[in-house]
Enzyme design. Structure first.
Site, PDB file in Angstrom:
ATOM      1  N   GLY A  73       0.825  -1.200   0.000  1.00 36.85           N
ATOM      2  CA  GLY A  73       0.000   0.000   0.000  1.00 36.85           C
ATOM      3  C   GLY A  73       0.856   1.245   0.000  1.00 36.85           C
ATOM      4  O   GLY A  73       2.056   1.185   0.290  1.00 36.85           O
ATOM      5  N   CYS A 101       5.114  -6.330   1.807  1.00 36.96           N
ATOM      6  CA  CYS A 101       5.507  -4.919   1.863  1.00 36.96           C
ATOM      7  C   CYS A 101       4.783  -4.210   3.004  1.00 36.96           C
ATOM      8  O   CYS A 101       5.063  -4.452   4.164  1.00 36.96           O
ATOM      9  CB  CYS A 101       5.273  -4.258   0.508  1.00 36.96           C
ATOM     10  SG  CYS A 101       6.210  -2.727   0.278  1.00 36.96           S
ATOM     11  N   TYR A 102       3.807  -3.341   2.716  1.00 34.70           N
ATOM     12  CA  TYR A 102       3.066  -2.676   3.782  1.00 34.70           C
ATOM     13  C   TYR A 102       2.419  -3.697   4.704  1.00 34.70           C
ATOM     14  O   TYR A 102       2.350  -3.498   5.927  1.00 34.70           O
ATOM     15  CB  TYR A 102       1.997  -1.747   3.191  1.00 34.70           C
ATOM     16  CG  TYR A 102       1.170  -1.032   4.231  1.00 34.70           C
ATOM     17  CD1 TYR A 102       1.567   0.200   4.740  1.00 34.70           C
ATOM     18  CD2 TYR A 102      -0.015  -1.584   4.710  1.00 34.70           C
ATOM     19  CE1 TYR A 102       0.818   0.854   5.707  1.00 34.70           C
ATOM     20  CE2 TYR A 102      -0.776  -0.943   5.676  1.00 34.70           C
ATOM     21  CZ  TYR A 102      -0.359   0.279   6.174  1.00 34.70           C
ATOM     22  OH  TYR A 102      -1.115   0.913   7.137  1.00 34.70           O
ATOM     23  N   HIS A 110       7.967  -7.748  -3.455  1.00 34.11           N
ATOM     24  CA  HIS A 110       6.691  -8.098  -4.098  1.00 34.11           C
ATOM     25  C   HIS A 110       6.851  -9.394  -4.897  1.00 34.11           C
ATOM     26  O   HIS A 110       7.269  -9.360  -6.065  1.00 34.11           O
ATOM     27  CB  HIS A 110       6.233  -6.964  -5.012  1.00 34.11           C
ATOM     28  CG  HIS A 110       5.751  -5.755  -4.277  1.00 34.11           C
ATOM     29  ND1 HIS A 110       4.443  -5.586  -3.899  1.00 34.11           N
ATOM     30  CD2 HIS A 110       6.423  -4.667  -3.818  1.00 34.11           C
ATOM     31  CE1 HIS A 110       4.315  -4.438  -3.251  1.00 34.11           C
ATOM     32  NE2 HIS A 110       5.501  -3.866  -3.191  1.00 34.11           N
ATOM     33  N   GLU A 145       4.665 -11.112  -6.266  1.00 38.13           N
ATOM     34  CA  GLU A 145       3.635 -11.264  -7.293  1.00 38.13           C
ATOM     35  C   GLU A 145       4.018 -10.709  -8.645  1.00 38.13           C
ATOM     36  O   GLU A 145       3.390 -11.057  -9.657  1.00 38.13           O
ATOM     37  CB  GLU A 145       2.321 -10.622  -6.828  1.00 38.13           C
ATOM     38  CG  GLU A 145       2.320  -9.103  -6.746  1.00 38.13           C
ATOM     39  CD  GLU A 145       2.849  -8.549  -5.430  1.00 38.13           C
ATOM     40  OE1 GLU A 145       2.608  -7.373  -5.142  1.00 38.13           O
ATOM     41  OE2 GLU A 145       3.532  -9.302  -4.692  1.00 38.13           O
ATOM     42  N   SER A 170     -21.273  -8.669 -27.989  1.00 41.67           N
ATOM     43  CA  SER A 170     -20.423  -7.844 -28.848  1.00 41.67           C
ATOM     44  C   SER A 170     -19.651  -8.674 -29.863  1.00 41.67           C
ATOM     45  O   SER A 170     -19.154  -8.141 -30.849  1.00 41.67           O
ATOM     46  CB  SER A 170     -19.427  -7.063 -27.994  1.00 41.67           C
ATOM     47  OG  SER A 170     -18.456  -7.941 -27.435  1.00 41.67           O
ATOM     48  N   GLY A 171     -19.527  -9.973 -29.616  1.00 40.13           N
ATOM     49  CA  GLY A 171     -18.764 -10.838 -30.510  1.00 40.13           C
ATOM     50  C   GLY A 171     -17.344 -11.060 -30.057  1.00 40.13           C
ATOM     51  O   GLY A 171     -16.615 -11.855 -30.652  1.00 40.13           O
ATOM     52  N   GLY A 172     -16.921 -10.376 -29.003  1.00 35.66           N
ATOM     53  CA  GLY A 172     -15.595 -10.591 -28.451  1.00 35.66           C
ATOM     54  C   GLY A 172     -15.558 -11.823 -27.568  1.00 35.66           C
ATOM     55  O   GLY A 172     -16.578 -12.473 -27.328  1.00 35.66           O
ATOM     56  N   VAL A 173     -14.384 -12.126 -27.048  1.00 33.68           N
ATOM     57  CA  VAL A 173     -14.229 -13.341 -26.256  1.00 33.68           C
ATOM     58  C   VAL A 173     -15.059 -13.284 -24.980  1.00 33.68           C
ATOM     59  O   VAL A 173     -15.616 -14.307 -24.548  1.00 33.68           O
ATOM     60  CB  VAL A 173     -12.738 -13.601 -25.939  1.00 33.68           C
ATOM     61  CG1 VAL A 173     -12.138 -12.447 -25.141  1.00 33.68           C
ATOM     62  CG2 VAL A 173     -12.561 -14.906 -25.187  1.00 33.68           C
ATOM     63  N   ASP A 174     -15.199 -12.104 -24.366  1.00 31.31           N
ATOM     64  CA  ASP A 174     -15.906 -12.017 -23.089  1.00 31.31           C
ATOM     65  C   ASP A 174     -17.395 -12.311 -23.253  1.00 31.31           C
ATOM     66  O   ASP A 174     -17.935 -13.207 -22.595  1.00 31.31           O
ATOM     67  CB  ASP A 174     -15.720 -10.628 -22.466  1.00 31.31           C
ATOM     68  CG  ASP A 174     -14.264 -10.249 -22.322  1.00 31.31           C
ATOM     69  OD1 ASP A 174     -13.424 -11.162 -22.241  1.00 31.31           O
ATOM     70  OD2 ASP A 174     -13.962  -9.045 -22.303  1.00 31.31           O
ATOM     71  N   SER A 175     -18.061 -11.551 -24.111  1.00 30.49           N
ATOM     72  CA  SER A 175     -19.497 -11.740 -24.259  1.00 30.49           C
ATOM     73  C   SER A 175     -19.823 -13.064 -24.948  1.00 30.49           C
ATOM     74  O   SER A 175     -20.852 -13.684 -24.651  1.00 30.49           O
ATOM     75  CB  SER A 175     -20.122 -10.575 -25.018  1.00 30.49           C
ATOM     76  OG  SER A 175     -19.635 -10.499 -26.336  1.00 30.49           O
ATOM     77  N   LYS A 213      -8.716 -11.729 -18.150  1.00 30.88           N
ATOM     78  CA  LYS A 213      -8.914 -12.090 -19.557  1.00 30.88           C
ATOM     79  C   LYS A 213      -8.386 -13.478 -19.885  1.00 30.88           C
ATOM     80  O   LYS A 213      -9.046 -14.255 -20.581  1.00 30.88           O
ATOM     81  CB  LYS A 213      -8.251 -11.047 -20.458  1.00 30.88           C
ATOM     82  CG  LYS A 213      -8.353 -11.332 -21.947  1.00 30.88           C
ATOM     83  CD  LYS A 213      -9.749 -11.129 -22.473  1.00 30.88           C
ATOM     84  CE  LYS A 213     -10.067  -9.657 -22.599  1.00 30.88           C
ATOM     85  NZ  LYS A 213     -11.361  -9.420 -23.303  1.00 30.88           N
TER      86      LYS A 213
END
Length: 545
Positions: free
Chosen positions: A81, A108-109, A195, A197, A249-254, A401
């Site tokens: 943080g 860290c914090y 960190h 990560e 929308s035709g994208g991978v998500d929708s 994603k």
């Protein structure tokens, strides 16, 4: 069935019972909880834990102890943080956290807070430490098992632990940080000043796996298959026999969401594709044909391009554009749903990064309260009215994603969609910088089509997270056919990324850039200059608007 406006926050008795069912499902799942103290890396910690095939979720540092106990996490990670633990309004967790008997890793914090609350001392360091540092291991067991001595870890701190609390031991140090990793083995409390990560920490994943598997005792059981099972069960419980309208929308998500919802509720799902006039060349026709003929998922096509372009006339501010587009989407959905409906739920392919960027959470240094730090609104989370005719359903909102791509593959979504590069919901409207006109949209549509053609021909499409063109709101002098020209400039944007949270500009071969540039200048009227964007994220964002 009610057809009037419904409050987006209204909770019915039915929703309360289904939420309880979902909570019960969650309680049966092993998880690691990340308490967020305002770090830019909190969501990245969650993503790294999920890479170990263990579920993780980011929670506020103010999450009550009783709620944590109800969630029954196998381990807790305290994020970094921007604050210093000795500041008056520094965010603090409930001291009862240390007595839960649950393994805790402070980063860290988070480590500094652990030290301070348990009786150690944290002070401003003589020399701040940012960037790569070699980690020298003093105790190679437990947390640091299989972490190579001298490995590189990423530092980002101006404070340091001066003395550790009673019962703690030093596990590792760097040249500038005497207590780079500490542990109270009996109480399973651990802290690292670096960190683990971030990708720059070469031994970071080994350390996180040690914490997740060996210290917390988790099994690698959270996979895309288990997510699908849970999501299908929760959607069925929440929706019941009601109807759902999906913004496609035709994208991978929708598209992935369409497959998921179709598996869960079948014919109760109606997909609606709204052509707002800002899609890529030939995409509306291709999308509708693909879903109807190959996937047997019905799609209602709505041509609303005139409505959108009319509302955006004279608008140049990008945030205003996004708000208008989001608002118009909802209005079109509401009007069209009345014609087709009624529908109770509106489904959206909102992802975790969308939520983070639209209203990221941080700490107010003066009050210690969490505040929204907005980078930019996304059309599907930034343009919703307070009173909404639909109840929202967003099963993918806690996925990144790359996780959605895996879910799509598991559901049988074709690779041409799964591997599709992200395309913003507002479409080309936010890639035409400044005020929109039909002519500008058409110029960009043709330039974008040429770019995609050449990238596909090169066989490098999957090498890039995103590759696209941007129409700049400037004109420059050029010469074509021995005549002076004064025309627009197009910027090319190619980036590499793992999850869209951060990105680097791609080192595209010069011959590919040259081919794209030559074709755009020669084939697209109104353009006489092509430039290449070499800005990473941060400090920039992937999209220009």
């Amino acid at each position: 069935m009610t057809t009037g406006p419904l409050s987006a926050t209204r909770t019915t008795a039915e929703e309360t019972s289904t939420a309880s069912a979902a909570d019960s499902a969650d309680l049966s799942r092993e998880m690691i909880a990340i308490l967020d103290f305002g770090s830019q890396y909190s969501e990245l910690i969650a993503r790294r834990i999920r890479e170990t095939k263990v579920y993780s979720e980011v929670l506020s540092y103010q999450t009550p102890i009783a709620q944590l106990q109800r969630l029954r996490p196998r381990g807790i990670i305290l994020s970094g943080g921007p604050s210093s633990v000795y500041e008056e309004y520094a965010p603090k967790c409930d001291p009862a956290l240390w007595e839960l008997g649950i393994p805790i890793l402070g980063v860290c914090y988070g480590m500094q807070l652990m030290v301070q609350q348990l009786g150690g001392n944290v002070e401003r360091a003589e020399r701040a430490e940012y960037g790569k540092a070699s980690l020298y291991i003093d105790d190679p067991t437990d947390l640091l098992t299989n972490v190579e001595d001298g490995t590189t870890m990423w530092m980002s701190h101006a404070d340091s632990v001066i003395s550790v609390p009673a019962g703690f031991e030093r596990l590792a140090h760097t040249d500038n940080t005497p207590c780079a990793a500490i542990a109270h083995h009996r109480r399973h409390l651990y802290g690292v000043q670096f960190h683990p990560e971030v990708v720059h920490s070469l031994g970071g994943m080994a350390l996180l796996r040690n914490f997740v598997y060996h210290i917390c005792g988790c099994e690698p059981e959270w996979t895309t298959a288990t997510f699908i099972e849970e999501a299908v069960r929760e959607v069925r419980a929440r929706v019941g026999d009601k109807r759902v309208l999906l913004a496609l929308s035709g994208g991978v998500d929708s598209s992935t969401l369409a497959f998921l919802l179709h598996r869960a509720i079948g014919d109760q799902l109606t997909c609606m594709f709204i052509d707002q006039g800002f899609m890529r060349k030939n995409e509306p026709e291709r999308l509708v044909k693909l879903f109807k003929e190959q996937f047997a998922i019905p799609v209602v096509y709505v041509d609303a391009s005139e409505r959108f372009i009319a509302r955006l006339q004279g608008v140049s501010d990008p945030e205003h554009k996004r708000k208008i587009i989001g608002d118009e989407f909802i209005q079109v959905f509401e009007s069209e749903s009345q014609r087709l409906g009624p529908f109770d739920y509106l489904a959206q392919g909102t992802l975790y990064p969308d939520i983070i960027e639209s209203a990221g959470e941080n700490i107010d240094p003066k009050t210690g309260e969490r505040v929204a730090v907005k980078i930019k609104s996304h059309h599907n989370v930034g343009g919703l009215p307070e009173n909404l005719r639909f109840k929202l359903i967003e099963p993918l909102r806690r996925l990144f994603k790359d996780e959605v791509r895996q879910v799509g593959r598991n559901l049988g979504v074709p690779d041409e969609i799964v591997q599709r590069q992200p395309f913003p919901g507002p479409g080309l409207a936010i890639r035409v910088l400044g005020e929109l006109t039909r002519d500008k949209v058409e110029i960009l549509r043709e330039a974008d089509f040429i770019l995609r053609q050449e990238v596909n021909r090169s066989g490098r499409y999957n090498d890039y997270w995103q590759s696209f063109a941007v129409l700049l709101p400037v004109k420059s002098v050029g010469v074509m056919g021995d005549r002076r020209t004064y025309a627009y400039a197009v910027a090319l944007r190619f980036v590499t990324s793992e999850d869209g949270m951060t990105a680097d500009w791609a080192r595209v071969p010069y011959d590919l850039l040259e081919q794209i540039s030559n074709r755009i200048v020669n084939e697209v009227p109104g353009v006489n200059r092509v430039v290449y964007d070499i800005t990473s994220k941060p400090p920039g964002t992937i999209e220009w608007e």
